[in-house]
Design a protein around this motif. Structure first.
Motif, mmCIF file in Angstrom:
data_model
loop_
_atom_site.group_PDB
_atom_site.id
_atom_site.type_symbol
_atom_site.label_atom_id
_atom_site.label_comp_id
_atom_site.label_asym_id
_atom_site.label_seq_id
_atom_site.Cartn_x
_atom_site.Cartn_y
_atom_site.Cartn_z
ATOM 1 N N LEU A 47 1.125 -1.504 0.102
ATOM 2 C CA LEU A 47 0.362 0.355 0.032
ATOM 3 C C LEU A 47 0.745 1.325 0.090
ATOM 4 O O LEU A 47 1.878 1.376 0.161
ATOM 5 N N ALA A 48 0.918 2.530 -0.643
ATOM 6 C CA ALA A 48 1.012 3.771 -0.445
ATOM 7 C C ALA A 48 -0.207 4.729 -0.106
ATOM 8 O O ALA A 48 -1.110 4.804 -1.060
ATOM 9 N N VAL B 204 -4.250 7.196 7.782
ATOM 10 C CA VAL B 204 -3.613 6.291 7.946
ATOM 11 C C VAL B 204 -2.437 6.334 6.556
ATOM 12 O O VAL B 204 -2.405 7.133 5.509
ATOM 13 N N PHE B 205 -0.538 6.564 7.373
ATOM 14 C CA PHE B 205 0.671 7.420 5.962
ATOM 15 C C PHE B 205 1.133 5.925 6.610
ATOM 16 O O PHE B 205 0.989 4.669 6.924
ATOM 17 N N THR B 206 1.767 5.702 5.051
ATOM 18 C CA THR B 206 2.548 4.287 4.965
ATOM 19 C C THR B 206 3.753 5.110 4.101
ATOM 20 O O THR B 206 3.902 6.013 3.793
ATOM 21 N N VAL C 207 4.060 2.253 9.201
ATOM 22 C CA VAL C 207 2.631 2.531 8.691
ATOM 23 C C VAL C 207 2.155 3.855 10.543
ATOM 24 O O VAL C 207 2.292 3.467 11.815
ATOM 25 N N ALA C 208 1.884 4.955 9.919
ATOM 26 C CA ALA C 208 1.566 5.812 10.817
ATOM 27 C C ALA C 208 -0.518 5.758 11.208
ATOM 28 O O ALA C 208 -1.072 5.556 9.755
#
Length: 100
Positions: A6-7, A46-48, A62-63
């Motif tokens: 995932l991005a 959500v951040f990856t 992941v955040a």
């Protein structure tokens, strides 16, 4: 889907926790990390990243950030919690680890 595939730099809105659980990340070994948040926390950012420093190199991270309002809420005013002088607000969210 695997996190490494995932991005994401994505805000999810209109969340309604199942019980109190909003999101669950499951590791290949079956262990899980659950994000829980109170009902008035209806957003989740959500951040990856594949370039997170790890011992000896880079790895995927992941955040997850529970939020009470959407991105840019200070400009739009959407879902802001307004407090008058002397008022206070208390909200809760957290993480729960479940071993496999």
């Amino acid at each position: 889907m695997r996190v490494g595939q995932l991005a994401l730099d994505t805000a999810f809105r209109g969340l309604r926790p199942d019980g109190d659980v909003t999101a669950t990340l499951t590791a290949p070994d079956g262990s899980r990390l659950q994000v829980w948040q109170q009902d008035d926390w209806r957003y989740l950012q959500v951040f990856t990243t594949p370039i997170f420093p790890r011992g000896g190199g880079l790895g995927t991270a992941v955040a997850i950030e529970p939020m009470t309002a959407p991105p840019d809420a200070l400009n739009s005013g959407d879902d802001l919690i307004w407090l008058e002088p002397g008022e206070s607000y208390e909200g809760r969210w957290g993480l729960r680890y479940l071993a496999s």
